[in-house]
Design a protein around this motif. Structure first.
Motif, PDB file in Angstrom:
ATOM      1  N   ILE A 132      64.813  23.026  47.112  1.00 20.30           N
ATOM      2  CA  ILE A 132      65.579  23.745  46.016  1.00 20.30           C
ATOM      3  C   ILE A 132      64.405  23.824  44.884  1.00 20.30           C
ATOM      4  CG2 ILE A 132      67.303  23.548  44.177  1.00 20.30           C
ATOM      5  CD1 ILE A 132      68.886  22.036  46.518  1.00 20.30           C
ATOM      6  N   VAL A 133      64.243  25.074  44.303  1.00 22.42           N
ATOM      7  CA  VAL A 133      63.350  25.296  43.144  1.00 22.42           C
ATOM      8  C   VAL A 133      64.401  25.809  41.942  1.00 22.42           C
ATOM      9  CG1 VAL A 133      61.305  26.568  42.377  1.00 22.42           C
ATOM     10  CG2 VAL A 133      61.690  25.930  44.994  1.00 22.42           C
ATOM     11  N   MET A 134      63.909  25.322  40.917  1.00 22.85           N
ATOM     12  CA  MET A 134      64.400  25.803  39.596  1.00 22.85           C
ATOM     13  C   MET A 134      63.358  26.229  38.567  1.00 22.85           C
ATOM     14  SD  MET A 134      67.520  23.094  38.811  1.00 22.85           S
ATOM     15  CE  MET A 134      69.057  23.219  39.648  1.00 22.85           C
ATOM     16  N   THR A 135      63.891  27.148  37.524  1.00 22.15           N
ATOM     17  CA  THR A 135      63.009  27.576  36.529  1.00 22.15           C
ATOM     18  C   THR A 135      64.187  27.746  35.382  1.00 22.15           C
ATOM     19  OG1 THR A 135      61.304  28.685  35.669  1.00 22.15           O
ATOM     20  CG2 THR A 135      62.600  29.991  36.935  1.00 22.15           C
ATOM     21  N   THR A 136      63.675  27.960  34.078  1.00 18.75           N
ATOM     22  CA  THR A 136      64.619  28.498  33.052  1.00 18.75           C
ATOM     23  C   THR A 136      64.805  29.693  32.895  1.00 18.75           C
ATOM     24  OG1 THR A 136      64.316  26.394  31.917  1.00 18.75           O
ATOM     25  CG2 THR A 136      65.287  28.199  30.667  1.00 18.75           C
ATOM     26  N   GLU A 194      57.508  26.299  35.425  1.00 20.66           N
ATOM     27  CA  GLU A 194      57.577  26.975  34.111  1.00 20.66           C
ATOM     28  C   GLU A 194      56.302  27.450  33.701  1.00 20.66           C
ATOM     29  OE1 GLU A 194      61.776  26.294  32.313  1.00 20.66           O
ATOM     30  OE2 GLU A 194      60.614  24.074  32.492  1.00 20.66           O
ATOM     31  N   ALA A 195      56.322  28.353  32.525  1.00 20.49           N
ATOM     32  CA  ALA A 195      55.275  28.508  31.813  1.00 20.49           C
ATOM     33  C   ALA A 195      55.513  28.746  30.581  1.00 20.49           C
ATOM     34  CB  ALA A 195      54.563  29.922  32.458  1.00 20.49           C
ATOM     35  N   GLY A 196      54.263  28.446  29.731  1.00 16.41           N
ATOM     36  CA  GLY A 196      54.642  28.721  28.208  1.00 16.41           C
ATOM     37  C   GLY A 196      55.330  27.600  27.477  1.00 16.41           C
ATOM     38  N   LEU A 197      55.043  26.510  27.953  1.00 20.49           N
ATOM     39  CA  LEU A 197      55.826  25.245  27.519  1.00 20.49           C
ATOM     40  C   LEU A 197      54.866  24.518  26.524  1.00 20.49           C
ATOM     41  CD1 LEU A 197      57.342  23.440  30.570  1.00 20.49           C
ATOM     42  CD2 LEU A 197      58.125  25.358  29.158  1.00 20.49           C
ATOM     43  N   GLN A 198      55.595  23.779  25.650  1.00 26.37           N
ATOM     44  CA  GLN A 198      54.713  22.989  24.575  1.00 26.37           C
ATOM     45  C   GLN A 198      54.931  21.433  24.764  1.00 26.37           C
ATOM     46  OE1 GLN A 198      53.261  24.701  21.784  1.00 26.37           O
ATOM     47  NE2 GLN A 198      53.963  26.736  22.621  1.00 26.37           N
ATOM     48  N   ALA A 199      53.958  21.062  24.257  1.00 24.64           N
ATOM     49  CA  ALA A 199      54.115  19.001  24.567  1.00 24.64           C
ATOM     50  C   ALA A 199      55.337  18.712  24.457  1.00 24.64           C
ATOM     51  CB  ALA A 199      53.141  18.625  23.545  1.00 24.64           C
ATOM     52  N   TRP A 204      49.285  24.467  36.758  1.00 23.81           N
ATOM     53  CA  TRP A 204      49.102  25.328  38.007  1.00 23.81           C
ATOM     54  C   TRP A 204      47.802  25.304  38.573  1.00 23.81           C
ATOM     55  CZ3 TRP A 204      52.184  30.632  37.057  1.00 23.81           C
ATOM     56  CH2 TRP A 204      53.432  30.378  36.563  1.00 23.81           C
ATOM     57  N   GLU A 205      46.816  24.361  38.160  1.00 24.56           N
ATOM     58  CA  GLU A 205      45.731  24.190  38.727  1.00 24.56           C
ATOM     59  C   GLU A 205      45.792  22.435  39.184  1.00 24.56           C
ATOM     60  OE1 GLU A 205      43.284  26.521  39.471  1.00 24.56           O
ATOM     61  OE2 GLU A 205      44.511  28.075  38.342  1.00 24.56           O
ATOM     62  N   GLY A 206      46.736  22.055  39.000  1.00 24.60           N
ATOM     63  CA  GLY A 206      46.658  20.591  39.329  1.00 24.60           C
ATOM     64  C   GLY A 206      46.038  19.500  38.472  1.00 24.60           C
ATOM     65  N   ASP A 214      49.979  18.632  27.358  1.00 24.40           N
ATOM     66  CA  ASP A 214      50.058  19.627  26.369  1.00 24.40           C
ATOM     67  C   ASP A 214      50.795  20.699  26.309  1.00 24.40           C
ATOM     68  OD1 ASP A 214      48.520  17.617  24.597  1.00 24.40           O
ATOM     69  OD2 ASP A 214      46.486  18.488  25.656  1.00 24.40           O
ATOM     70  N   GLY A 215      51.593  20.874  27.616  1.00 23.20           N
ATOM     71  CA  GLY A 215      52.246  22.150  27.861  1.00 23.20           C
ATOM     72  C   GLY A 215      51.532  23.118  28.545  1.00 23.20           C
ATOM     73  N   GLY A 216      52.007  24.529  28.522  1.00 22.90           N
ATOM     74  CA  GLY A 216      51.283  25.372  29.246  1.00 22.90           C
ATOM     75  C   GLY A 216      52.112  25.722  30.557  1.00 22.90           C
ATOM     76  N   ARG A 217      51.542  25.808  31.569  1.00 22.96           N
ATOM     77  CA  ARG A 217      51.862  26.056  32.846  1.00 22.96           C
ATOM     78  C   ARG A 217      52.235  24.694  33.492  1.00 22.96           C
ATOM     79  NH1 ARG A 217      47.714  30.866  34.906  1.00 22.96           N
ATOM     80  NH2 ARG A 217      48.721  32.440  33.854  1.00 22.96           N
ATOM     81  N   VAL A 218      53.503  24.689  33.980  1.00 20.92           N
ATOM     82  CA  VAL A 218      53.818  23.189  34.401  1.00 20.92           C
ATOM     83  C   VAL A 218      54.449  23.299  35.870  1.00 20.92           C
ATOM     84  CG1 VAL A 218      55.386  21.508  34.214  1.00 20.92           C
ATOM     85  CG2 VAL A 218      54.321  22.289  32.314  1.00 20.92           C
ATOM     86  N   LEU A 219      53.939  22.655  36.846  1.00 22.92           N
ATOM     87  CA  LEU A 219      54.609  22.264  38.114  1.00 22.92           C
ATOM     88  C   LEU A 219      55.008  20.953  38.451  1.00 22.92           C
ATOM     89  CD1 LEU A 219      55.159  23.249  41.148  1.00 22.92           C
ATOM     90  CD2 LEU A 219      52.723  22.738  41.429  1.00 22.92           C
ATOM     91  N   ALA A 220      56.572  20.736  38.376  1.00 26.30           N
ATOM     92  CA  ALA A 220      56.795  19.494  38.763  1.00 26.30           C
ATOM     93  C   ALA A 220      57.374  19.568  40.053  1.00 26.30           C
ATOM     94  CB  ALA A 220      57.893  19.382  37.719  1.00 26.30           C
ATOM     95  N   ALA A 221      56.958  18.574  40.788  1.00 27.27           N
ATOM     96  CA  ALA A 221      57.415  18.197  42.116  1.00 27.27           C
ATOM     97  C   ALA A 221      57.936  16.923  42.541  1.00 27.27           C
ATOM     98  CB  ALA A 221      56.247  18.557  42.909  1.00 27.27           C
TER      99      ALA A 221
END
Length: 266
Positions: free
Chosen positions: A163-167, A212-217, A237-239, A244-251
């Motif tokens: 199951i994958v989520m994004t806003t 998600e992408a475009g996040l803030q801290a 997204w590069e591991g 500080d935010g940006g593109r986020v991959l939470a797993a």
């Protein structure tokens, strides 16, 4: 990472819960009230802020001024206040103001305390359903309508069962959206629009990924603390670190993180 003794850890946790209690009261004063309006922070798109966002952060800042004046603060509504202790409180007084305006209970209050290397302890609080997720300093717990329970992210399973989520369905730019769809197209189920509550669901063992992408801290530091305490993984997204935010991959675990990361990189 800064070394803290048990007494200071306990004080930081108590302060975080005091902030969350104050934010609950402030946000519920206006939630689902007729006549609630919002300003927008941007002209190109609707990026709302309400009187409840401002009141919530004001009350949290007042508590910090009394209890932890030596610490810094980074808040969504009132910016950065420099401290001398090496610790910074990172505050999102309402994460998911669009949901708040819509009356859905998927918004939340995000509170974390961080040093220069990232968050040490964090809370994801949903005031309306009175559900609070905490992580850090050896704790990973949720306390809510069903009582108190340990948080544990779910064990590995293939992306085809995940199951994958994004806003937002578009995620970010067209390039970022295309990268997200490479992951989403292989998942069993994709859900949208849960804001910070989606990160809490990773820690609770309910879902596998949030992308998600475009996040803030202030959007991500509390979720990082809670998810990592529950055994999950959060990077960009590069591991790399993403506090500080940006593109986020939470797993939920390292295995599905690696599978999703390979697809995001294309």
């Amino acid at each position: 990472m800064r070394r803290l003794d048990g007494a200071e850890e306990a004080e930081l946790m108590a302060t975080a819960h005091a902030l969350a209690d104050a934010a609950r009261e402030a946000t519920l004063m206006h939630f689902r009230r007729r006549g609630l309006t919002a300003d927008t922070k941007e002209t190109a798109r609707f990026d709302p802020v309400t009187v409840a966002d401002r009141l919530s952060e004001e009350r949290m800042r007042a508590i910090l001024a009394a209890r932890r004046p030596q610490d810094g603060i980074l808040g969504e509504e009132y910016g950065r206040t420099t401290g001398q202790s090496g610790l910074t409180w990172v505050l999102d007084p309402i994460d998911g103001t669009r949901g708040y305006l819509s009356g859905t209970p998927t918004w939340g209050v995000l509170i974390s305390v961080a040093d220069a290397q990232g968050p040490l302890f964090g809370l994801i609080d949903q005031p309306y359903i009175r559900e609070r997720f905490e992580g850090g300093f050896g704790r990973a717990e949720v306390n809510g309508p069903m009582g108190r329970a340990e948080l544990q992210a779910r064990p590995p399973r293939p992306l085809s069962e995940a199951i994958v989520m994004t806003t937002f369905p578009e995620v970010g730019s067209p390039v970022e959206g295309a990268a997200f769809r490479r992951v989403a197209d292989k998942a069993r189920l994709v859900r949208y629009g849960n804001d910070c509550y989606a990160y809490a669901l990773i820690a609770a063992g309910q879902i596998d990924l949030v992308i998600e992408a475009g996040l803030q801290a202030y959007d991500v530091q509390a979720p990082i603390a809670v998810i990592e305490a529950a055994g999950g993984v959060v990077t960009d997204w590069e591991g790399r670190p993403c506090h500080d935010g940006g593109r986020v991959l939470a797993a939920a675990n390292a295995a599905i993180h690696a599978e999703a990361l390979a697809l995001l990189r294309g």
